[in-house]
Design a protein around this motif. Structure first.
Motif, mmCIF file in Angstrom:
data_model
loop_
_atom_site.group_PDB
_atom_site.id
_atom_site.type_symbol
_atom_site.label_atom_id
_atom_site.label_comp_id
_atom_site.label_asym_id
_atom_site.label_seq_id
_atom_site.Cartn_x
_atom_site.Cartn_y
_atom_site.Cartn_z
ATOM 1 N N ILE A 9 37.939 36.825 45.186
ATOM 2 C CA ILE A 9 36.229 36.081 44.656
ATOM 3 C C ILE A 9 36.053 37.376 43.949
ATOM 4 C CG2 ILE A 9 34.184 35.485 45.199
ATOM 5 C CD1 ILE A 9 34.995 34.183 47.882
ATOM 6 N N GLU A 10 36.718 38.824 44.579
ATOM 7 C CA GLU A 10 36.315 39.791 44.205
ATOM 8 C C GLU A 10 36.694 39.790 42.804
ATOM 9 O OE1 GLU A 10 36.741 42.985 47.210
ATOM 10 O OE2 GLU A 10 34.454 42.304 47.933
ATOM 11 N N ALA A 11 38.181 39.625 42.496
ATOM 12 C CA ALA A 11 38.760 39.992 41.428
ATOM 13 C C ALA A 11 38.381 39.218 40.282
ATOM 14 C CB ALA A 11 40.330 39.380 41.132
ATOM 15 N N LYS A 12 37.803 38.065 40.535
ATOM 16 C CA LYS A 12 37.650 37.201 40.044
ATOM 17 C C LYS A 12 36.531 37.661 39.263
ATOM 18 C CE LYS A 12 39.472 32.866 41.253
ATOM 19 N NZ LYS A 12 39.594 31.411 41.512
ATOM 20 N N GLU A 13 35.213 38.048 39.887
ATOM 21 C CA GLU A 13 34.046 38.336 39.735
ATOM 22 C C GLU A 13 34.041 40.032 38.995
ATOM 23 O OE1 GLU A 13 31.731 39.247 43.275
ATOM 24 O OE2 GLU A 13 31.629 36.886 43.475
ATOM 25 N N ARG A 14 35.197 40.528 39.404
ATOM 26 C CA ARG A 14 35.366 41.683 38.536
ATOM 27 C C ARG A 14 36.188 41.511 37.220
ATOM 28 N NH1 ARG A 14 36.440 45.286 44.054
ATOM 29 N NH2 ARG A 14 34.619 46.587 44.206
ATOM 30 N N TYR A 15 36.892 41.247 36.729
ATOM 31 C CA TYR A 15 37.942 40.964 35.968
ATOM 32 C C TYR A 15 37.389 39.796 35.431
ATOM 33 C CZ TYR A 15 39.796 44.553 38.382
ATOM 34 O OH TYR A 15 39.679 46.079 39.694
ATOM 35 N N GLY A 16 36.887 38.268 35.078
ATOM 36 C CA GLY A 16 36.981 37.031 34.838
ATOM 37 C C GLY A 16 37.087 37.490 33.541
ATOM 38 N N HIS A 17 35.557 38.287 33.181
ATOM 39 C CA HIS A 17 34.911 38.852 31.480
ATOM 40 C C HIS A 17 36.661 38.771 30.646
ATOM 41 C CE1 HIS A 17 34.737 42.451 32.958
ATOM 42 N NE2 HIS A 17 34.415 43.188 32.042
#
Length: 227
Positions: A9-17
């Motif tokens: 979840i944190e990986a998607k939040e941090r690097y999703g953009h």
């Protein structure tokens, strides 16, 4: 909540953009208790980001959930070489790099550095395209380009069967060529049509050194194109 759920979840939040900008998706692949996060386009014939994040499993960390301080990054760095406006392109493998969090490191800086790798590492095609040259030929073209400068003479590229050739005139008026034969993985340096060096399964740096040692560098204004 599973052991890897929160870090995913944190990986998607941090690097999703970043992934969205590069048209990439993150995929989790589990093996031997650990989780590897890989990045590629949805199209199976598209592009791969040669960066992986390995998250060790519970048996390794003895923790209740995965944490960023345990993440290990590996990246294969390439240079993309475009052959002028011809559509031909090549990818030169440069080096492999690793990134780990060490005790005393700044965590914010660590996760930001991961983001830089995801943003800046050159994408490579999952499958070779019809207009992709070998890494060896790309290294030769790139070296000729450096030696000719931005205003050097034209660089010619030809391909016939399993033979790829890059040719350019040096400052001494000599025709210098790099000839690559896929069969046997053999490269040759030619000066005015005469072979002066043979390279068997060379690394890119060996090709670059062989060319630079025999090519008289251009310093004056010329017009460089790719034929």
């Amino acid at each position: 909540m599973g052991y890897f759920t929160q870090i995913m979840i944190e990986a998607k939040e941090r690097y999703g953009h970043i992934l969205k900008e590069r048209n990439l998706v993150m995929r989790g692949e589990r093996a031997d208790g650990g989780l590897t996060l890989a990045f590629r386009t949805r199209d199976p014939n598209g592009w791969n980001l040669p960066v992986e994040l390995y998250v060790p499993g519970k048996s390794e960390t003895r923790k209740d959930r995965a944490e960023w301080e345990d993440v290990q990054l590996t990246a294969d760095i390439h240079s993309e070489v475009k052959f002028g406006d011809t559509g031909w392109v090549g990818y030169i493998p440069r080096q492999s790099e690793q990134l780990e969090y060490l005790e005393g490191d700044d965590m914010a800086g660590f996760v930001n550095r991961i983001g830089l790798y995801l943003k800046e590492v050159v994408l490579v095609p999952m499958h070779e395209s019809d207009k992709e040259v070998s890494p060896e030929v790309a290294a030769a073209y790139d070296m000729f380009s450096d030696l000719c400068g931005t205003e050097g003479p034209e660089i010619a590229f030809t391909i016939g069967g399993e033979v790829q050739t890059v040719t350019v005139e040096d400052a001494a008026g000599r025709e210098v060529s790099f000839v690559w034969r896929d069969s046997g993985s053999t490269g040759e340096i030619l000066v005015d049509g005469k072979r002066v060096r043979r390279l068997q399964q060379p690394e890119p740096r060996q090709i670059e050194q062989a060319i630079s040692s025999r090519f008289r560098e251009w310093t004056g204004p010329q017009t460089r194109q790719c034929l």
